[in-house]
Design an enzyme around this catalytic site. Structure first.
Site, PDB file in Angstrom:
ATOM      1  N   GLY A  14      21.961  42.246  34.583  1.00  0.00           N
ATOM      2  CA  GLY A  14      23.011  42.523  33.590  1.00  0.00           C
ATOM      3  C   GLY A  14      22.569  42.051  32.211  1.00  0.00           C
ATOM      4  O   GLY A  14      22.023  40.957  32.085  1.00  0.00           O
ATOM      5  N   ARG A  75      18.912  47.172  37.408  1.00  0.00           N
ATOM      6  CA  ARG A  75      18.832  46.412  38.663  1.00  0.00           C
ATOM      7  C   ARG A  75      18.052  47.325  39.609  1.00  0.00           C
ATOM      8  O   ARG A  75      18.555  48.368  40.007  1.00  0.00           O
ATOM      9  CB  ARG A  75      20.226  46.132  39.217  1.00  0.00           C
ATOM     10  CG  ARG A  75      21.147  45.354  38.249  1.00  0.00           C
ATOM     11  CD  ARG A  75      22.398  44.877  38.996  1.00  0.00           C
ATOM     12  NE  ARG A  75      23.513  44.587  38.110  1.00  0.00           N
ATOM     13  CZ  ARG A  75      23.707  43.401  37.527  1.00  0.00           C
ATOM     14  NH1 ARG A  75      22.853  42.440  37.705  1.00  0.00           N
ATOM     15  NH2 ARG A  75      24.785  43.213  36.761  1.00  0.00           N
ATOM     16  N   ASP A 106      20.019  35.341  38.038  1.00  0.00           N
ATOM     17  CA  ASP A 106      19.821  35.089  39.458  1.00  0.00           C
ATOM     18  C   ASP A 106      18.978  36.168  40.162  1.00  0.00           C
ATOM     19  O   ASP A 106      17.961  35.865  40.787  1.00  0.00           O
ATOM     20  CB  ASP A 106      21.250  35.010  40.028  1.00  0.00           C
ATOM     21  CG  ASP A 106      21.279  34.828  41.485  1.00  0.00           C
ATOM     22  OD1 ASP A 106      20.910  33.735  41.914  1.00  0.00           O
ATOM     23  OD2 ASP A 106      21.667  35.762  42.189  1.00  0.00           O
ATOM     24  N   THR A 129      21.842  35.469  31.099  1.00  0.00           N
ATOM     25  CA  THR A 129      22.997  35.927  31.881  1.00  0.00           C
ATOM     26  C   THR A 129      24.265  35.321  31.291  1.00  0.00           C
ATOM     27  O   THR A 129      24.254  34.153  30.885  1.00  0.00           O
ATOM     28  CB  THR A 129      22.886  35.528  33.371  1.00  0.00           C
ATOM     29  OG1 THR A 129      24.172  35.731  34.000  1.00  0.00           O
ATOM     30  CG2 THR A 129      22.498  34.074  33.574  1.00  0.00           C
ATOM     31  N   ASP A 131      26.757  34.639  33.039  1.00  0.00           N
ATOM     32  CA  ASP A 131      27.457  33.917  34.119  1.00  0.00           C
ATOM     33  C   ASP A 131      27.211  32.398  34.131  1.00  0.00           C
ATOM     34  O   ASP A 131      27.991  31.664  34.707  1.00  0.00           O
ATOM     35  CB  ASP A 131      27.045  34.464  35.489  1.00  0.00           C
ATOM     36  CG  ASP A 131      27.376  35.936  35.649  1.00  0.00           C
ATOM     37  OD1 ASP A 131      28.295  36.420  34.965  1.00  0.00           O
ATOM     38  OD2 ASP A 131      26.710  36.604  36.465  1.00  0.00           O
ATOM     39  N   ASP A 133      25.082  30.900  35.921  1.00  0.00           N
ATOM     40  CA  ASP A 133      25.002  30.513  37.335  1.00  0.00           C
ATOM     41  C   ASP A 133      23.575  30.141  37.747  1.00  0.00           C
ATOM     42  O   ASP A 133      23.085  30.561  38.790  1.00  0.00           O
ATOM     43  CB  ASP A 133      25.543  31.647  38.222  1.00  0.00           C
ATOM     44  CG  ASP A 133      24.798  32.958  37.995  1.00  0.00           C
ATOM     45  OD1 ASP A 133      24.038  33.055  37.017  1.00  0.00           O
ATOM     46  OD2 ASP A 133      24.979  33.876  38.816  1.00  0.00           O
ATOM     47  N   ARG A 166      56.292  37.276  28.564  1.00  0.00           N
ATOM     48  CA  ARG A 166      55.665  37.807  29.768  1.00  0.00           C
ATOM     49  C   ARG A 166      54.672  36.828  30.378  1.00  0.00           C
ATOM     50  O   ARG A 166      54.118  35.984  29.683  1.00  0.00           O
ATOM     51  CB  ARG A 166      54.858  39.060  29.404  1.00  0.00           C
ATOM     52  CG  ARG A 166      55.653  40.303  29.523  1.00  0.00           C
ATOM     53  CD  ARG A 166      54.821  41.507  29.143  1.00  0.00           C
ATOM     54  NE  ARG A 166      55.669  42.675  29.244  1.00  0.00           N
ATOM     55  CZ  ARG A 166      55.418  43.818  28.658  1.00  0.00           C
ATOM     56  NH1 ARG A 166      54.341  43.974  27.914  1.00  0.00           N
ATOM     57  NH2 ARG A 166      56.237  44.845  28.812  1.00  0.00           N
ATOM     58  N   ARG A 175      30.596  36.764  38.233  1.00  0.00           N
ATOM     59  CA  ARG A 175      30.147  37.000  39.615  1.00  0.00           C
ATOM     60  C   ARG A 175      30.733  35.918  40.512  1.00  0.00           C
ATOM     61  O   ARG A 175      31.943  35.779  40.553  1.00  0.00           O
ATOM     62  CB  ARG A 175      28.622  37.035  39.695  1.00  0.00           C
ATOM     63  CG  ARG A 175      28.120  37.775  40.926  1.00  0.00           C
ATOM     64  CD  ARG A 175      26.624  37.837  40.981  1.00  0.00           C
ATOM     65  NE  ARG A 175      26.075  38.686  39.932  1.00  0.00           N
ATOM     66  CZ  ARG A 175      25.923  40.000  40.029  1.00  0.00           C
ATOM     67  NH1 ARG A 175      26.301  40.621  41.117  1.00  0.00           N
ATOM     68  NH2 ARG A 175      25.416  40.709  39.037  1.00  0.00           N
TER      69      ARG A 175
END
Ligand code: F6P
Length: 326
Positions: A14, A75, A106, A129, A131, A133, A166, A175
């Site tokens: 990504g 990918r 990753d 990334t 993320d 991670d 609301r 992910r």
């Protein structure tokens, strides 16, 4: 300096804001050291297909501020096969590439680990990334921008939530990591933050809404990470509506907007530092590692170690969320 003459640089998996700044730093540092620098388009897929071109310093002009990646990304399923890896290696040999800089997350580093078991080539990874991670780094390239994007979006959602009294459930990417949700949620004063690193008890979430309702707290924003064990925004919304049929509840999945846009200053600086450091390290013979940033310093961690060993979320932080969302 060492025996490396030509390096290949690619972005994979990504995209993340700041990848261009990293490519720029790699290309310019490589050329500064007299290396031939080759851009590999579309990650491992482009490597297999020989989508490789020699780069000049001008090829990376005017890109430090741009999101996405000029090298494009993909990918690649083909790279997961022995045949794909062999073809990729042939292409590297054909272009006399004897060092690699891999910018990705990753999946990119898992692919790299398999590749290096089969073929030997010095390589350095850069954590690209949103993320965050990966272990071996306090920040990944793109994370800061993604969080800023999410924060801006949730602030806007809070405006409309206030106007209508609301309840909103906002789903963020990551992910199976909750860092984007956690940090965005804290920065936006979210009433609840649901992340995969902690077990979500939906009844607790509903009880907190109930308590807020009783004390007439009209606006309630729940940030949920896409990888949360309970589910995403839709599932959480459904449970809330079931228990509180009179509440006006909306959900919003922020999605790929978090991956785009101009990188923040922090991501540009991080990408520049790591891109420069990666080439320097490769030339000094430090290979099969990822360059990361820990306590403000560049550190190198074996690629096999950075995958899926990311830092746990501290109990203090979780406690703080409870206190501040009162
Ligand atoms: O790894 C980055 C990321 O944006 C994740 O947060 C998300 O789960 C995934 O990629 C989405 O992948 P794709 O763009 O292939 O849908």
């Amino acid at each position: 300096m060492g025996s490396i003459r030509n390096i290949g640089v690619m972005t994979s998996g990504g995209d993340s804001p700041g990848m261009n700044a990293a490519v720029r730093a790699v290309v310019r540092t490589g050329i500064y050291h007299g290396l031939g620098v080759y851009g590999i388009r579309r990650g491992y897929q482009g490597m297999i297909e020989g989508d490789i071109f020699k780069m000049a310093t001008t090829d990376v002009s005017n890109i430090i501020q741009r999101g996405g990646t000029i090298l494009k990304t993909a990918r690649s399923k083909d790279f997961m096969t022995e045949e794909g890896m062999d073809k990729a290696f042939e292409q590297l040999k054909k272009h006399n590439i004897d060092g690699l800089i891999l910018i990705g997350g990753d999946g990119t580093f898992r692919g790299a680990a398999q590749f290096f078991e089969r073929h030997s080539i010095p390589a350095i990874g850069l954590p690209g990334t949103i993320d965050k991670d990966l272990s071996g780094t306090d920040f990944t390239i793109g994370f800061d921008t993604a969080v800023n994007t999410a924060v801006e979006a949730i602030d806007k959602i809070r405006d409309t939530a206030e106007a209508h009294d609301r309840l909103f459930v906002v789903e963020l990417m990551g992910r199976d990591a909750g860092y984007i949700a956690l940090n965005s949620g804290i920065a936006c004063g979210a009433e609840d933050i649901l992340i995969p690193e902690t077990k979500t008890d939906i009844n607790d979430v509903l009880d907190r809404i109930d308590a807020d309702e009783r004390r007439k707290k009209a606006v309630h924003i729940i940030v949920v990470a896409e990888g949360d064990d309970f589910g995403g925004a839709k599932e959480v919304q459904e449970c809330i509506v079931k228990r509180f049929p009179k509440l006006d509840v909306r959900s919003c999945v922020l999605g790929h907007i978090q991956r785009g846009g101009a990188p923040s200053y922090a991501d540009r600086v991080l990408a520049s530092r790591l891109g420069h450091a990666a080439v320097e390290a490769l030339l000094k013979g430090n290979t099969q590692v990822m360059a990361g940033i820990v306590n403000g310093e560049v550190v190198y961690t074996p690629l096999t170690k950075v995958v899926k060993e990311f830092a746990p979320i501290s109990a203090d932080m979780l406690e703080m969320i409870r206190v501040l969302s009162a």
